[in-house]
Design an enzyme around this catalytic site. Structure first.
Site: not given
Ligand code: UDP
Length: 308
Positions: A102, A145, A175
């Site tokens: 938005g 998740y 990572t």
């Protein structure tokens, strides 16, 4: 550019703040410190081009002035955190993404979603190309998740198709690097912390499950290239060198010069058996490949953890 980075005090978020400030851009970081720390952004506070807003992005986000890019990197990202914060994890992926989209729409900014290799669940295809739809358990402990990120991708593509908004979806594979928390719970910070204290290194299951580890500076380069591209569809960014968890534990033990024993603990529910990115698209369309080898990246990360 003026960029808004949600989750800007987190592990990846703070590296992105550093990267874009160093390039001379203006950065507004938003974070509620749920799984991050003010320490990660302390060094940027003096920079006049840096603004920080302490806020939960699941609430309405108001940013005065022009914005060129909105990067949504706010979310718990360690399986241990999903167990502690299942509902905030769902909310930040769903409501947080809606708010971020938005904001980007209102500002006519490009939107980037930090998605994840978790959208592939426990993959039945290895390596995973972007075209693979995944194998996710919606009601398992990791589902909070995985499904939030899958919803976030669906929402992002809907804004792209319906509103014609420019969007970028990066599917981030494992990572690691400096600014991960010691108590993060993920394999690399756990193993380094244990190795440096000569405490037992906890390998879950037999340790034959695989992961492919990407050093944070390589990931940041990939994010920069994707942001500047015109690709609205998901792109995998990760290092395709696939190792077993046992191999990763042994490598860390050696590099840390540790006397730790390796001990085995129960495998968490729905722990993916394999994970390796197919980076054909990143290579061919972005000209991106990882450059930092595992040993070099781990050495730098161990150094960071050693300094405390
Ligand atoms: N793992 C482990 N010992 C630890 C932490 C993690 O053996 O102390 C394993 C975990 O079961 C998984 C892999 O290492 O198979 C990577 O886990 P991590 O939590 O880093 O992230 P994931 O890739 O599962 O999201």
């Amino acid at each position: 550019m003026r960029l808004v980075i949600m989750g800007g005090a987190g592990f990846l978020g703070s590296h992105l703040v550093e990267h874009f400030l160093a390039q001379g851009h203006k950065v507004v970081a938003i974070d509620n410190f749920k799984t991050s720390t003010p320490k990660n952004i302390a060094a940027f506070r003096k920079n006049k081009r840096f603004t920080f807003i302490e806020q939960d992005v699941t609430r309405f986000i108001k940013i005065p002035g022009a914005v060129d890019a909105v990067l949504h990197f706010a979310s718990p990202a360690s399986p241990i955190d999903y167990l502690h914060f299942p509902i905030p994890t769902l909310k930040v992926g769903a409501l947080g993404t809606h708010n971020a989209l938005g904001l980007a729409k209102h500002k006519k900014a490009v939107f980037m979603l930090a998605s994840t290799s978790e959208v592939y669940g426990d993959p039945q295809v290895n390596p995973q190309p972007e075209s693979y739809w995944g194998n996710v358990n919606p009601i398992g402990p990791r589902g909070v998740y995985d499904e939030a990120k899958r919803f976030a991708e669906a929402m992002t593509m809907a804004y792209h198709r319906y509103h014609g908004m420019p969007v970028r979806i990066i599917r981030i594979f494992n990572t690691y690097g400096p600014r991960m928390r010691k108590q993060d719970g993920r394999a690399v910070p756990n193993f380094i912390t244990q190795a440096l204290k000569n405490k037992p290194i906890t390998v879950y299951g037999r340790g034959l499950q695989t992961r492919s580890l990407c050093y944070v500076s390589d990931l940041v380069r990939g994010i920069d290239k994707l942001l500047r591209s015109k690709i609205n569809e998901p792109v995998n960014i990760g290092n395709p060198r696939e190792l077993t968890i046992l191999e990763i534990a042994e490598t860390i033990r050696t590099l840390a010069g540790s006397k730790s024993k390796i001990v085995h603990k129960p495998l968490p529910v729905d722990d993916p058996h394999v994970r390796r990115p197919d980076i054909t698209i990143a290579k061919s369309k972005l000209g991106w490949t990882p450059e930092v080898g595992l040993e070099e990246g781990l050495r730098r990360t161990i150094e960071y953890f050693r300094k405390g």
